[in-house]
Design a protein around this motif. Structure first.
Motif, PDB file in Angstrom:
ATOM      1  N   SER A 115       0.698  -0.980   0.338  1.00  0.00           N
ATOM      2  CA  SER A 115      -0.084   0.022   0.173  1.00  0.00           C
ATOM      3  C   SER A 115       0.066   1.203   0.255  1.00  0.00           C
ATOM      4  O   SER A 115       1.776   1.354   0.759  1.00  0.00           O
ATOM      5  CB  SER A 115      -0.270   0.338   1.405  1.00  0.00           C
ATOM      6  OG  SER A 115      -2.036  -0.785   1.158  1.00  0.00           O
ATOM      7  N   THR A 127      -3.712   3.639  -2.235  1.00  0.00           N
ATOM      8  CA  THR A 127      -4.001   4.233  -1.205  1.00  0.00           C
ATOM      9  C   THR A 127      -4.477   5.400  -0.340  1.00  0.00           C
ATOM     10  O   THR A 127      -2.962   6.548  -0.802  1.00  0.00           O
ATOM     11  CB  THR A 127      -3.329   2.911   0.109  1.00  0.00           C
ATOM     12  OG1 THR A 127      -3.197   2.122  -0.119  1.00  0.00           O
ATOM     13  CG2 THR A 127      -4.607   2.853   1.239  1.00  0.00           C
ATOM     14  N   GLU A 155     -11.476   6.519  -0.713  1.00  0.00           N
ATOM     15  CA  GLU A 155     -11.022   6.412  -2.429  1.00  0.00           C
ATOM     16  C   GLU A 155     -11.698   7.385  -2.906  1.00  0.00           C
ATOM     17  O   GLU A 155     -12.668   6.955  -4.092  1.00  0.00           O
ATOM     18  CB  GLU A 155     -11.756   4.998  -2.086  1.00  0.00           C
ATOM     19  CG  GLU A 155     -11.057   4.448  -3.933  1.00  0.00           C
ATOM     20  CD  GLU A 155     -11.915   2.443  -4.226  1.00  0.00           C
ATOM     21  OE1 GLU A 155     -11.927   2.545  -4.675  1.00  0.00           O
ATOM     22  OE2 GLU A 155     -12.093   2.444  -2.802  1.00  0.00           O
ATOM     23  N   GLN A 184      -7.204   2.562  -3.177  1.00  0.00           N
ATOM     24  CA  GLN A 184      -8.071   1.783  -2.368  1.00  0.00           C
ATOM     25  C   GLN A 184      -8.474   2.979  -1.437  1.00  0.00           C
ATOM     26  O   GLN A 184      -7.414   3.397  -1.262  1.00  0.00           O
ATOM     27  CB  GLN A 184      -7.414   0.546  -2.048  1.00  0.00           C
ATOM     28  CG  GLN A 184      -6.232   0.406  -1.459  1.00  0.00           C
ATOM     29  CD  GLN A 184      -4.804  -0.858  -1.299  1.00  0.00           C
ATOM     30  OE1 GLN A 184      -5.941  -1.759  -2.052  1.00  0.00           O
ATOM     31  NE2 GLN A 184      -4.536  -0.631  -0.616  1.00  0.00           N
ATOM     32  N   ALA A 219      -9.268  -1.012   3.014  1.00  0.00           N
ATOM     33  CA  ALA A 219      -8.511  -2.384   2.389  1.00  0.00           C
ATOM     34  C   ALA A 219      -8.106  -4.082   2.784  1.00  0.00           C
ATOM     35  O   ALA A 219      -7.637  -3.458   4.157  1.00  0.00           O
ATOM     36  CB  ALA A 219      -8.800  -1.845   0.962  1.00  0.00           C
ATOM     37  N   GLU A 220      -8.464  -4.451   2.545  1.00  0.00           N
ATOM     38  CA  GLU A 220      -7.236  -5.271   3.089  1.00  0.00           C
ATOM     39  C   GLU A 220      -6.039  -5.410   3.417  1.00  0.00           C
ATOM     40  O   GLU A 220      -5.124  -4.599   2.410  1.00  0.00           O
ATOM     41  CB  GLU A 220      -7.017  -7.134   1.851  1.00  0.00           C
ATOM     42  CG  GLU A 220      -6.960  -8.212   2.784  1.00  0.00           C
ATOM     43  CD  GLU A 220      -6.572  -9.381   1.268  1.00  0.00           C
ATOM     44  OE1 GLU A 220      -6.222 -10.501   0.663  1.00  0.00           O
ATOM     45  OE2 GLU A 220      -7.390  -8.690   0.024  1.00  0.00           O
TER      46      GLU A 220
END
Length: 322
Positions: free
Chosen positions: A2, A38, A42, A57, A61-62
């Protein structure tokens, strides 16, 4: 991975990291990397330079294995106090879960504001020296460093200078994809020490395809025997041809004179050893076929553009980052 961009960030590091990291691993059997821009939301926003940034993202996010905090542009009158609360929580949660946390240039300010650099060394842009001295006295500020292990058992890496994102990119590629892939990306994007021009990044040009069976046989022998003393004489003997004939046919087939071909093979191997081994430069020269250290250094500099020591200093971390 990220890449965290803030409204206070520029776009050079964010966009550069995104392009370079996402190229790693393509077509070379190395582990491919996936880096995503990131931001807190978003939603598109204007960067500090006025260019539009469209995040891929948000902070929900994950979870990523690697977090990179991009540069933060602050005026002298600006205070970090109370800023980036959501981003700080996000970075801390990643650190707690075992992620590698990095910063480029003045992005280290966010890590310092989060208390993650207390008791550790940190690199950042040299203009941040006063801010670190006054606001983060427990952080040892290292303005001369390009890449800095900033504590938490190697879990935090900070870099200094506006273009230090390039060094971080190569470090991450070396760490996760291997030294060979880092070297490939460095040559492709011309990253690293640009003060010496392009020569340090140049590899031996691939010899042209040819149908000369004698020359092919000599080339195959050289792959494992390039360090042989008087290699050109040995090539002539193995070819069964007169010396002048072999030299003419070798040049026509490969584009290299035999002595140039041997030198190129030896120097390429020396470059790999300088990147990945601790051997003394004299030992490396002898191992690739040059018992005279002075001649080896002169030849290396002529072909690569820098001395062996300078090449090692600039490229050593790629080999160690695996």
């Amino acid at each position: 991975m990220s890449i965290l961009s803030l409204p206070e960030s520029g776009t050079m590091a964010a966009f550069g990291l995104h392009e370079v990291l996402n190229d790693a691993g393509k077509g070379h059997g190395a582990r491919p990397l996936e880096a995503r821009l990131t931001a807190r939301r978003e939603q598109a926003f204007n960067s500090s330079t006025g260019l539009r940034v469209t995040p891929q993202q948000d902070l929900g996010a994950e979870r990523a294995d690697v977090v990179i905090v991009c540069d933060i542009h602050l005026d002298q009158s600006d205070s970090p106090e109370g800023r980036w609360a959501e981003e700080i929580i996000w970075v801390r949660s990643h650190l707690d879960s075992g992620a590698l946390v990095c910063s480029t240039c003045s992005g280290a300010v966010l890590l310092a504001e989060a208390g993650l650099l207390d008791g550790a060394e940190a690199a950042s842009h040299w203009t941040m020296a006063d801010l670190f001295r006054d606001r983060y006295p427990s952080v040892t500020f290292r303005p001369e460093r390009i890449l800095c292990d900033s504590g938490h058992g190697g879990q935090i890496v900070t870099t200094g200078g506006a273009s230090s994102w390039q060094d971080l990119a190569l470090y991450l590629i070396g760490r996760f994809c291997g030294a060979e892939e880092a070297a490939r990306v460095a040559r492709l994007f011309l990253l690293g020490d640009r003060g010496y021009g392009q020569l340090p990044f140049a590899s031996m040009a691939r010899p042209r395809q040819h149908s000369d069976a004698v020359v092919s046989r000599v080339q195959a022998w050289l792959v494992d025997n390039y360090a042989t003393p008087n290699a050109v004489t040995a090539m002539v003997e193995r070819s069964g041809l007169p010396e002048r004939t072999l030299k003419r046919r070798f040049k026509a087939a490969t584009g290299y004179a035999p002595v140039e071909y041997v030198q190129a093979l030896r120097i390429e191997e020396a470059k790999q050893m300088l990147e990945t081994e601790d051997s003394a430069i004299e030992e490396i020269g002898a191992e690739v076929g040059y018992s005279d250290p002075t001649f080896f250094r002169k030849l290396f500099r002529r072909r690569v553009g820098v001395t062996p020591a300078q090449y090692r200093q600039r490229n050593r971390f790629r080999g160690l980052a695996q």
